[in-house]
Design a protein around this motif. Structure first.
Motif, short mmCIF file in Angstrom:
data_model
loop_
_atom_site.label_atom_id
_atom_site.label_comp_id
_atom_site.label_asym_id
_atom_site.label_seq_id
_atom_site.Cartn_x
_atom_site.Cartn_y
_atom_site.Cartn_z
N GLU A 1 0.84 -1.20 0.00
CA GLU A 1 0.00 0.00 0.00
C GLU A 1 0.87 1.25 0.00
O GLU A 1 1.74 1.42 0.86
N TYR B 1 0.85 5.35 0.31
CA TYR B 1 0.12 6.56 0.66
C TYR B 1 0.57 7.65 -0.32
O TYR B 1 1.78 7.91 -0.45
N ALA C 1 -4.70 9.32 -5.29
CA ALA C 1 -4.73 7.90 -5.65
C ALA C 1 -5.02 7.69 -7.13
O ALA C 1 -4.44 6.82 -7.77
N GLU D 1 -11.71 -0.71 -6.54
CA GLU D 1 -11.64 0.65 -6.03
C GLU D 1 -12.49 0.78 -4.79
O GLU D 1 -13.44 0.02 -4.57
N GLN E 1 -16.42 4.08 2.08
CA GLN E 1 -15.14 4.54 2.63
C GLN E 1 -15.10 6.06 2.52
O GLN E 1 -14.65 6.62 1.52
N ARG F 1 -11.31 8.32 2.60
CA ARG F 1 -10.15 8.07 1.74
C ARG F 1 -10.58 7.39 0.45
O ARG F 1 -11.69 6.88 0.34
N ARG F 2 -9.66 7.41 -0.50
CA ARG F 2 -9.89 6.70 -1.76
C ARG F 2 -8.75 5.72 -1.98
O ARG F 2 -7.58 6.05 -1.78
N SER F 3 -9.09 4.49 -2.37
CA SER F 3 -8.09 3.45 -2.61
C SER F 3 -8.35 2.80 -3.96
O SER F 3 -9.50 2.55 -4.33
N THR G 1 -3.54 4.70 -2.01
CA THR G 1 -4.50 5.27 -1.07
C THR G 1 -4.19 6.74 -0.82
O THR G 1 -3.03 7.10 -0.56
N SER G 2 -5.21 7.58 -0.91
CA SER G 2 -5.07 8.99 -0.54
C SER G 2 -6.24 9.40 0.34
O SER G 2 -7.35 8.88 0.20
N ASP G 3 -5.97 10.31 1.26
CA ASP G 3 -7.02 10.81 2.15
C ASP G 3 -7.88 11.85 1.44
O ASP G 3 -7.40 12.59 0.56
#
Length: 360
Positions: free
Chosen positions: A10, A12, A16, A34, A41, A44-46, A59-61
């Motif tokens: 993962e 950061y 993302a 996704e 979620q 954040r986005r993953s 992953t980004s907040d």
């Protein structure tokens, strides 16, 4: 004994979607799942990417004070979690904590649409953690809010050039190498495979390699020798803000095919001085017809007691010039190309000497 394999890595990152786009278009990864507000979620986005046996989670907040945002503010985009797949996540967690690991998250079941996943997490080095992930089946996703996506726009599976995560190279501050290796041995059941003191001109570094009992997870730990001039390890530690993953090595079966293809897709590889190839066969033995191909592509060669390897490194795509990637093709070799560090240094010295002579 550790049964670990790599579940996923993962990152950061600041964005993302932008990071996933880079790995898709430049390296040929496929988006397979996704997660974000639309899947529950909220913060954040993953995006989960795949190629061969490699799984990368970007992953980004979505808020300024989340863990990913804090990580990026301190380090820039980078590896935050190396998730280890295991048959018993609770046992792995308990052993790690008993031997000094700090708890990040205790063992807990995560109910997902594709079944239950048991997960736990501990500190590793710097701000990087290890998750222990226990799956019910091979095809499960690693997060409760990830949902599979339509893969119609992905690169065809038969065009994948990368097959595995060969190793992680980790830079450590001076004085942390021995205790980090001891931690991996005692807390995670890894075994020390190699150690080497590498001298390059006025610079030097200590290197130790640890490997899981399964043989599927390998870390190369690097520590600068503070008695010498500062070098690339010191530069990484300064720019990254402490210990961290300097690079990931992607395994490939045919590096001579992967390099031109990835170059055409926007991957920038490091240039190798022509003088390197004037001396390489004297160091590793005859390369036959491969020598001209390696020279053209700037691919490096090294040999150990077990065989040959070819490798090449990318330029860092990050503003801080920290994290980068490696491609490696193993033809029996089990080590990591340390001979190329000195070989490259000497090649640069020869090229500079030629340039100086021409200027006089």
């Amino acid at each position: 004994m550790s049964d670990f394999t790599i579940s996923h890595v993962e990152f950061y990152v600041g964005d993302a979607r932008q990071a996933a786009y880079y790995y898709r278009t430049a390296f040929g990864f496929r988006t397979i799942a996704e997660g974000g507000p639309e899947t529950g979620q909220q913060d954040r986005r993953s995006i989960l990417l795949a190629q061969g046996d490699i799984r990368l989670l970007m992953t980004s907040d979505l808020t300024p004070d989340g863990p990913a945002a804090r990580y990026v503010a301190r380090h820039g985009d980078g590896v935050a979690n190396i998730a280890l797949r295991t048959q018993d996540a609770e046992r792995a967690f308990r052993r790690a904590v008993e031997h000094g690991a700090e708890q990040v998250a205790g063992p807990h079941p995560v109910e997902q649409p594709d079944g239950t996943v048991i997960s736990a997490a501990v500190t590793a080095f710097g701000d990087t953690v290890h998750s222990f992930v226990q799956y019910e089946s091979a095809e499960q996703l690693p997060g409760p809010h990830l949902r599979r996506v339509d893969t119609a726009g992905n690169p065809p599976a038969d065009q994948q050039l990368l097959h595995s995560l060969d190793h992680f190279a980790v830079c450590l501050p001076a004085g942390e190498l021995e205790k980090t290796v001891a931690f991996y041995e005692k807390a995670l059941g890894f075994n020390e495979a190699f150690e080497e003191f590498i001298e390059v001109g006025d610079q030097a570094m200590e290197s130790k390699v640890v490997r899981s009992s399964s043989g599927a997870v390998t870390f190369t730990f690097l520590e600068p020798d503070v008695r010498r001039k500062p070098g690339q390890i010191d530069a990484f530690l300064d720019a990254h803000g402490g210990a961290g993953v300097q690079h990931l090595a992607f395994g490939t079966s045919v590096i001579a095919g992967a390099v031109p293809k990835l170059s055409s897709q926007g991957v920038e590889f490091l240039h190798t001085p022509a003088t390197y190839y004037d001396a390489v066969e004297g160091r590793v033995g005859s390369l036959g017809g491969d020598l001209d191909v390696l020279r053209e592509l700037c691919v490096l060669a090294d040999r150990d007691d077990w065989g040959l390897l070819y490798q090449i490194f990318t330029r860092s795509p990050h503003a801080r010039g920290t994290f980068f990637l490696e491609l490696i093709e193993r033809r029996g070799a089990q080590t990591f190309g340390s001979g190329n560090i000195k070989g490259l240094y000497e090649a640069v010295e020869r090229a500079q000497a030629v340039a100086d002579a021409g200027a006089r």
